[in-house]
Design a protein around this motif. Structure first.
Motif, PDB file in Angstrom:
ATOM      1  N   ASN A  24       0.806  -1.223   0.000  1.00 45.09           N
ATOM      2  CA  ASN A  24       0.000   0.000   0.000  1.00 45.09           C
ATOM      3  C   ASN A  24       0.838   1.272   0.000  1.00 45.09           C
ATOM      4  O   ASN A  24       0.304   2.365  -0.198  1.00 45.09           O
ATOM      5  CB  ASN A  24      -0.935   0.015   1.209  1.00 45.09           C
ATOM      6  CG  ASN A  24      -1.874  -1.178   1.226  1.00 45.09           C
ATOM      7  OD1 ASN A  24      -2.192  -1.726   0.172  1.00 45.09           O
ATOM      8  ND2 ASN A  24      -2.302  -1.593   2.407  1.00 45.09           N
ATOM      9  N   ASP A  25       2.148   1.121   0.247  1.00 43.52           N
ATOM     10  CA  ASP A  25       3.050   2.274   0.315  1.00 43.52           C
ATOM     11  C   ASP A  25       2.548   3.303   1.327  1.00 43.52           C
ATOM     12  O   ASP A  25       2.615   4.514   1.105  1.00 43.52           O
ATOM     13  CB  ASP A  25       3.202   2.915  -1.075  1.00 43.52           C
ATOM     14  CG  ASP A  25       4.432   3.813  -1.149  1.00 43.52           C
ATOM     15  OD1 ASP A  25       5.367   3.612  -0.338  1.00 43.52           O
ATOM     16  OD2 ASP A  25       4.459   4.714  -2.009  1.00 43.52           O
ATOM     17  N   ALA A  26       2.015   2.802   2.451  1.00 43.35           N
ATOM     18  CA  ALA A  26       1.465   3.692   3.492  1.00 43.35           C
ATOM     19  C   ALA A  26       1.757   3.107   4.870  1.00 43.35           C
ATOM     20  O   ALA A  26       0.842   2.647   5.571  1.00 43.35           O
ATOM     21  CB  ALA A  26      -0.033   3.872   3.281  1.00 43.35           C
ATOM     22  N   PRO A  27       3.020   3.077   5.282  1.00 39.84           N
ATOM     23  CA  PRO A  27       3.374   2.468   6.576  1.00 39.84           C
ATOM     24  C   PRO A  27       2.757   3.228   7.741  1.00 39.84           C
ATOM     25  O   PRO A  27       2.707   4.455   7.756  1.00 39.84           O
ATOM     26  CB  PRO A  27       4.902   2.548   6.604  1.00 39.84           C
ATOM     27  CG  PRO A  27       5.251   3.657   5.668  1.00 39.84           C
ATOM     28  CD  PRO A  27       4.211   3.643   4.601  1.00 39.84           C
ATOM     29  N   SER A  28       2.289   2.485   8.753  1.00 40.71           N
ATOM     30  CA  SER A  28       1.687   3.116   9.934  1.00 40.71           C
ATOM     31  C   SER A  28       2.658   3.137  11.114  1.00 40.71           C
ATOM     32  O   SER A  28       2.341   3.720  12.148  1.00 40.71           O
ATOM     33  CB  SER A  28       0.403   2.375  10.323  1.00 40.71           C
ATOM     34  OG  SER A  28       0.690   1.034  10.658  1.00 40.71           O
ATOM     35  N   VAL A  29       3.809   2.468  10.971  1.00 37.10           N
ATOM     36  CA  VAL A  29       4.836   2.497  12.024  1.00 37.10           C
ATOM     37  C   VAL A  29       6.182   2.831  11.387  1.00 37.10           C
ATOM     38  O   VAL A  29       6.391   2.651  10.195  1.00 37.10           O
ATOM     39  CB  VAL A  29       4.937   1.132  12.768  1.00 37.10           C
ATOM     40  CG1 VAL A  29       3.667   0.817  13.508  1.00 37.10           C
ATOM     41  CG2 VAL A  29       5.307   0.013  11.808  1.00 37.10           C
ATOM     42  N   SER A  30       7.090   3.329  12.212  1.00 37.76           N
ATOM     43  CA  SER A  30       8.428   3.672  11.710  1.00 37.76           C
ATOM     44  C   SER A  30       9.251   2.409  11.474  1.00 37.76           C
ATOM     45  O   SER A  30       8.936   1.335  11.988  1.00 37.76           O
ATOM     46  CB  SER A  30       9.151   4.556  12.730  1.00 37.76           C
ATOM     47  OG  SER A  30       9.416   3.800  13.915  1.00 37.76           O
ATOM     48  N   ASP A  31      10.334   2.551  10.711  1.00 33.30           N
ATOM     49  CA  ASP A  31      11.246   1.428  10.483  1.00 33.30           C
ATOM     50  C   ASP A  31      11.818   0.921  11.807  1.00 33.30           C
ATOM     51  O   ASP A  31      11.982  -0.290  12.006  1.00 33.30           O
ATOM     52  CB  ASP A  31      12.401   1.858   9.571  1.00 33.30           C
ATOM     53  CG  ASP A  31      11.928   2.095   8.146  1.00 33.30           C
ATOM     54  OD1 ASP A  31      10.757   1.792   7.841  1.00 33.30           O
ATOM     55  OD2 ASP A  31      12.737   2.584   7.333  1.00 33.30           O
ATOM     56  N   GLN A  32      12.107   1.854  12.706  1.00 38.78           N
ATOM     57  CA  GLN A  32      12.688   1.473  14.005  1.00 38.78           C
ATOM     58  C   GLN A  32      11.709   0.616  14.813  1.00 38.78           C
ATOM     59  O   GLN A  32      12.094  -0.372  15.447  1.00 38.78           O
ATOM     60  CB  GLN A  32      13.071   2.723  14.804  1.00 38.78           C
ATOM     61  CG  GLN A  32      14.243   3.502  14.228  1.00 38.78           C
ATOM     62  CD  GLN A  32      13.829   4.412  13.073  1.00 38.78           C
ATOM     63  OE1 GLN A  32      12.646   4.496  12.722  1.00 38.78           O
ATOM     64  NE2 GLN A  32      14.815   5.082  12.487  1.00 38.78           N
ATOM     65  N   GLU A  33      10.403   1.008  14.794  1.00 42.83           N
ATOM     66  CA  GLU A  33       9.390   0.241  15.527  1.00 42.83           C
ATOM     67  C   GLU A  33       9.234  -1.154  14.916  1.00 42.83           C
ATOM     68  O   GLU A  33       9.119  -2.156  15.627  1.00 42.83           O
ATOM     69  CB  GLU A  33       8.055   0.995  15.486  1.00 42.83           C
ATOM     70  CG  GLU A  33       6.878   0.256  16.128  1.00 42.83           C
ATOM     71  CD  GLU A  33       7.036   0.060  17.637  1.00 42.83           C
ATOM     72  OE1 GLU A  33       6.184  -0.635  18.214  1.00 42.83           O
ATOM     73  OE2 GLU A  33       8.010   0.586  18.249  1.00 42.83           O
ATOM     74  N   TYR A  34       9.235  -1.209  13.574  1.00 37.36           N
ATOM     75  CA  TYR A  34       9.126  -2.501  12.888  1.00 37.36           C
ATOM     76  C   TYR A  34      10.301  -3.399  13.287  1.00 37.36           C
ATOM     77  O   TYR A  34      10.112  -4.582  13.620  1.00 37.36           O
ATOM     78  CB  TYR A  34       9.109  -2.286  11.367  1.00 37.36           C
ATOM     79  CG  TYR A  34       8.950  -3.560  10.570  1.00 37.36           C
ATOM     80  CD1 TYR A  34       7.697  -4.067  10.229  1.00 37.36           C
ATOM     81  CD2 TYR A  34      10.073  -4.278  10.144  1.00 37.36           C
ATOM     82  CE1 TYR A  34       7.550  -5.244   9.505  1.00 37.36           C
ATOM     83  CE2 TYR A  34       9.941  -5.462   9.422  1.00 37.36           C
ATOM     84  CZ  TYR A  34       8.679  -5.928   9.104  1.00 37.36           C
ATOM     85  OH  TYR A  34       8.543  -7.104   8.392  1.00 37.36           O
TER      86      TYR A  34
END
Length: 664
Positions: A24-34
């Motif tokens: 979806n190209d719409a992340p709801s969390v940051s890369d760090q959280e992931y």
């Protein structure tokens, strides 16, 4: 919350975040959280190995190496599509559908230049990914496909789901991969499709993880089981389930609307982040699709429009000459690098002086290039209206670029030749040809090594290949030449002495004697002495040889230095005789056969088997072709065979047929 519940929760969360990010190209969390959640999952899974799940998001970052790929039979065949090439053929396709389906609608989608794939899910879990293969049987490549981040490992639907689509390498990933290959001094990939296919069929899934493949899914195989009535609805359903679906499609009601959209996409093609080589036209109504059915080769409800060869402009920077083993001079265009049909092109052959003159090519010209057959770079024309006034007409050089001997253009020939037998370029090329796989097959004596040994003055003639053992101690002192490597090289040279006479005849590089002619001559005369003693009349009477080739053969054996070469090779113990072959009648006898695609068995072995069974092998498909045998990733030859309705045989069927012939 128990740790078991937390593992289950983390897996679902990470899968949801992956869809948001990669699809979806719409992340709801940051890369760090992931990353933090992923590390928590990995730690808990290590603590509870009994809860291992191959579909866990954590498994995407742990590659593995397989010993091979398991064959899988498709529940329903993965068919190829018929092709159309112009507006009139699209109109014919639409008119045929309109005769059978009232007021039909069509979905027009991109035709990706990648690797066809099927994904199977059961109980909401990814089960396997299988290549198209021959349409009936593919290979289980699940380990590699799971490394593609945009592919869901869990879906909400608990019933069986099969989706089909294309795995591809984005243009950006392809560029980065070739930059890495160049840095590591490894061969570059020709185009994104080859790179994607090679990655998916690599036994090490760590490779797939690094190369950043992607995929689009365009066919919901069992959509009607879920009450879905159209192709448009099935695309939306796949998207809702978490599959990456390309929204660049259009529903059309007429051939004119279809053609308008195709032209629109053709103009945008070069700017897309992925390669497409055409557009697919499908009947929208799934029930109508089923009623129309399929032919033996393709569905009646869909077809593929193939784009014409992509043409681009670039500058002709120079024209250089290369010298072949026969002394033939080939002019080559040095081009300002430009991307054509998925590949960065910086050179193209110009064939001969007449072609340069006919197209009026001048160094500095802006030229139009394309890929002939979507494979070979070709200069189409120079743009005269953009030519700078001071550019001079190209004059073909009169001397060899390597030895500087005067070039000769023989009467009736289009090419120039360097006739100096001592020309270093001719010597090197003749040795490369002699050692090649189809000739004497001297493993570990490749192009670069021959050039290096020639530069060190160890290889100056064909005879020197069999004298190389005299320089063993000197080679061991050279950088990069170990005891093991030198022993292997010398052993391979010794082993080459056992090759059949046909291989030796081909390796000698007699003008106009290719692999097929060499085999015919060896089978006919059975010994080198018999061949050398044959008259021109005897030679020209042999089928497929003819008077011009006969003249070339006699001229070769009349040369004193060639006679001395044969005498030397005899003394060295090279095989000078051919075992007489009793050719039995078989299914392939007298059939003109073309091989195409990637075969599991070595291609040379397949050719040898077919020739022993009486087949006449050809390199291209025409109306005279009797049979096309195809392996994986077969391209234009297979498409042309289908277009001409030539009988087809998969490699699996071929193996069964030769097994049958052997039993007979």
């Amino acid at each position: 919350m128990t740790e078991e519940k937390r593992i289950e929760q983390l897996r679902k969360q990470l899968e949801k975040y992956a869809i948001e990010y990669y699809i979806n190209d719409a992340p709801s969390v940051s890369d760090q959280e992931y990353d933090r959640l992923m590390q928590e999952l990995i730690a808990l899974e290590e603590k509870h190995p009994e809860l291992y799940d191959p579909n866990s998001p954590s498994q995407r970052i742990i590659g593995s190496v397989l010993k091979g790929f398991e064959k899988v039979v498709h529940a329903q065949r993965m068919l190829s599509l018929s092709n159309v090439f112009n507006k009139e053929e699209i109109e014919d396709f639409v008119a045929r559908i309109q005769k059978q389906v009232p007021n039909p609608e069509f979905v027009v989608e991109c035709k990706y230049d990648g690797l066809a794939m099927s994904l199977l899910y059961e109980h909401g879990r990814f089960v396997r990914a299988v290549t198209r293969g021959d349409g009936s049987v593919g290979e289980d490549v699940s380990n590699n496909v799971k490394m593609i981040q945009s592919i869901p490992l869990y879906i909400e639907e608990k019933g069986p789901v099969e989706v089909r689509g294309e795995v591809y390498m984005p243009k950006k990933s392809f560029e980065l991969l070739n930059e890495l290959q160049e840095t590591l001094h490894l061969p570059l990939f020709a185009n994104p499709r080859n790179a994607a296919a090679g990655t998916i069929r690599n036994l090490d899934s760590n490779i797939a993880k690094k190369r950043k493949l992607d995929a689009y899914w365009y066919y919901f195989q069992n959509a009607m089981d879920y009450g879905i009535k159209s192709q448009q609805e099935s695309l939306e359903a796949m998207k809702q389930l978490g599959f990456r679906v390309n929204e660049t499609y259009r529903v059309c009601k007429s051939a004119e609307e279809i053609w308008t959209f195709i032209q629109e996409m053709a103009s945008k093609r070069s700017a897309l982040p992925y390669e497409i080589d055409g557009m697919v036209i499908k009947l929208n109504d799934l029930a109508a699709q089923r009623s129309l059915g399929i032919t033996a080769k393709a569905p009646r409800y869909a077809t593929a429009y193939k784009f014409p060869a992509e043409e681009v402009t670039t500058r002709l920077l120079d024209i250089t000459l290369s010298v072949g083993r026969t002394g033939r001079i080939t002019p080559n265009a040095v081009l300002e690098p430009v991307r054509v049909a998925g590949t960065l092109v910086s050179a193209a052959t110009l064939h001969n002086e007449d072609m340069i003159r006919q197209k009026d090519l001048r160094i500095g010209d802006i030229v139009v290039i394309h890929k002939a057959g979507d494979i070979i770079p070709e200069v189409v024309e120079s743009l005269k209206d953009r030519r700078e006034k001071e550019l001079e007409e190209y004059k073909f050089p009169k001397h060899c670029p390597v030895c500087h001997s005067k070039l000769v253009r023989l009467e009736g020939e289009a090419e120039h030749f360097c006739i100096n037998p001592d020309c270093p370029a001719r010597i090197v090329e003749s040795m490369i040809h002699f050692a090649s796989r189809e000739a004497m097959d001297i493993d570990s004596l490749g192009d670069k090594k021959i050039i290096q040994l020639h530069d060190w003055h160890y290889l100056n003639t064909l005879e020197d290949i069999y004298r190389l053992h005299q320089h063993k101690e000197e080679l061991l002192e050279r950088k990069g030449y170990s005891q093991k490597g030198v022993d292997k090289l010398l052993a391979n040279i010794e082993e080459s002495k056992k090759r059949p006479l046909a291989n030796l005849l081909f390796g000698l590089g007699i003008r106009l004697v290719g692999k097929k002619a060499a085999t015919i001559l060896a089978d006919h005369f059975l010994s080198m002495d018999n061949l050398m003693a044959a008259s021109e009349e005897e030679l020209s009477a042999i089928k497929f040889i003819g008077p011009i080739t006969a003249q070339s053969i006699k001229a070769y054996f009349k040369e004193k230095e060639n006679q001395e070469l044969i005498d030397f090779l005899k003394r060295e113990g090279l095989n000078m005789e051919q075992e007489e072959r009793v050719q039995k009648e078989s299914f392939f006898t007298a059939k003109k056969v073309v091989l195409t695609g990637k075969l599991a068995m070595p291609r040379n072995e397949a050719k040898a088997i077919l020739e022993s069974l009486g087949a006449d092998l050809a390199g291209s498909v025409s109306k005279k072709t009797d049979l096309v045998i195809y392996g994986e990733d077969a391209g234009s030859k297979l498409a042309k065979a289908r277009e001409l309705e030539i009988p087809l045989m998969s490699e699996e069927q071929f193996l069964k047929e030769i097994e049958h012939d052997e039993k007979d």
